[in-house]
Design a protein around this motif. Structure first.
Motif, PDB file in Angstrom:
ATOM      1  N   GLU A  52      -4.185  12.454   3.525  1.00  0.00           N
ATOM      2  CA  GLU A  52      -4.860  11.159   3.459  1.00  0.00           C
ATOM      3  C   GLU A  52      -4.867  10.498   4.829  1.00  0.00           C
ATOM      4  O   GLU A  52      -5.808   9.811   5.189  1.00  0.00           O
ATOM      5  N   ASP A  53      -3.779  10.663   5.595  1.00  0.00           N
ATOM      6  CA  ASP A  53      -3.675  10.012   6.892  1.00  0.00           C
ATOM      7  C   ASP A  53      -4.648  10.576   7.904  1.00  0.00           C
ATOM      8  O   ASP A  53      -5.030   9.908   8.846  1.00  0.00           O
ATOM      9  N   GLU A  73       0.823  -1.201   0.000  1.00  0.00           N
ATOM     10  CA  GLU A  73       0.000   0.000   0.000  1.00  0.00           C
ATOM     11  C   GLU A  73       0.863   1.260   0.000  1.00  0.00           C
ATOM     12  O   GLU A  73       0.538   2.235  -0.658  1.00  0.00           O
ATOM     13  N   ASN A  74       1.948   1.256   0.738  1.00  0.00           N
ATOM     14  CA  ASN A  74       2.806   2.429   0.840  1.00  0.00           C
ATOM     15  C   ASN A  74       3.875   2.467  -0.246  1.00  0.00           C
ATOM     16  O   ASN A  74       4.642   3.407  -0.301  1.00  0.00           O
ATOM     17  N   TYR A  91       8.817   6.414  -0.382  1.00  0.00           N
ATOM     18  CA  TYR A  91       7.461   5.884  -0.469  1.00  0.00           C
ATOM     19  C   TYR A  91       6.670   6.265   0.771  1.00  0.00           C
ATOM     20  O   TYR A  91       7.194   6.204   1.886  1.00  0.00           O
ATOM     21  N   THR A 119       2.540   8.238   2.028  1.00  0.00           N
ATOM     22  CA  THR A 119       1.226   8.732   1.680  1.00  0.00           C
ATOM     23  C   THR A 119       1.141  10.208   1.978  1.00  0.00           C
ATOM     24  O   THR A 119       1.871  10.729   2.832  1.00  0.00           O
ATOM     25  N   ASP A 120       0.240  10.880   1.292  1.00  0.00           N
ATOM     26  CA  ASP A 120      -0.008  12.302   1.520  1.00  0.00           C
ATOM     27  C   ASP A 120      -0.463  12.477   2.966  1.00  0.00           C
ATOM     28  O   ASP A 120      -1.297  11.722   3.450  1.00  0.00           O
ATOM     29  N   LYS A 175       3.383   2.153  -3.664  1.00  0.00           N
ATOM     30  CA  LYS A 175       2.812   2.280  -5.001  1.00  0.00           C
ATOM     31  C   LYS A 175       3.566   3.267  -5.879  1.00  0.00           C
ATOM     32  O   LYS A 175       3.773   3.028  -7.048  1.00  0.00           O
ATOM     33  N   TYR A 188       4.457  14.715   3.488  1.00  0.00           N
ATOM     34  CA  TYR A 188       4.015  13.325   3.367  1.00  0.00           C
ATOM     35  C   TYR A 188       4.321  12.563   4.645  1.00  0.00           C
ATOM     36  O   TYR A 188       5.193  12.942   5.416  1.00  0.00           O
TER      37      TYR A 188
END
Length: 186
Positions: free
Chosen positions: A183-184, A27-28, A177, A179-180, A30, A95
């Motif tokens: 998003e978290d 998931e992390n 790698y 996520t924004d 991508k 991020y």
């Protein structure tokens, strides 16, 4: 015979666990966020010939998407020999960083990617080198890649920094790698 059978079973179990770990953590992994950023470094290695200075080892070489390039570090960033060399990636947004992968040059000089502090944060104090530390590289074979789990450290800047010594800092690829941060929080 019993020992051999147990070893085969353990090998199969470790293989399954490895596949599960890779799939579970995908998931992390991508998108390599570094490819969308910009990079600078404290100086750039170069040589002079006939009144011209040649420099092909700029900071952006470490985020060009090429882990393994042929030739003499042809796709690597290299600083000049200096005290406290550093390289900084600006992700252009904050991020939650899960992993950072660092690849060193394949032709020689693995020590140029050893003892590098990986720092992540939102501050540009001391060129970003005062941000919290995710990890420190160790001496790895030429051409190898080393992955660091940063556990969701927050930051816009990812720095590579060799403190308190004179050295060259060479990075052939830096991958980030995560996520924004927005998003978290959803």
């Amino acid at each position: 015979m019993f020992f051999k059978k147990k070893m085969e079973e353990l090998s199969y179990l470790f293989l399954l666990l490895g596949v599960f770990f890779i799939q579970g953590s995908s998931e992390n992994l991508k998108e390599n966020l570094a490819l969308k950023g910009t990079a600078i470094q404290s100086s750039t290695y170069g040589w002079a010939a006939a009144n011209a200075t040649f420099s092909t080892w700029g900071a952006t070489k470490a985020i060009d998407g090429m882990r393994y390039a042929p030739g003499l570090a042809s796709s690597c960033s290299i600083t000049g020999y200096e005290l406290n060399p550093w390289w900084r990636l600006d992700l252009l947004d904050s991020y939650s960083i899960a992993n950072v992968i660092v690849t060193n040059r394949a032709d020689c000089c693995p020590e140029q990617t050893a003892e590098v502090e990986i720092r992540i944060g939102n501050s540009l104090e001391n060129n970003g080198n005062n941000n919290p530390r995710c990890g420190v590289t160790s001496l790895a074979p030429a051409g190898s890649s080393v992955s660091f789990s940063c556990g969701g450290m927050e930051g816009r800047y990812v720095n590579m920094y060799i403190p308190n010594i004179h050295a060259y800092l060479t990075l052939c690829e830096v991958e980030v790698y995560g996520t924004d941060s927005c998003e978290d929080s959803i």
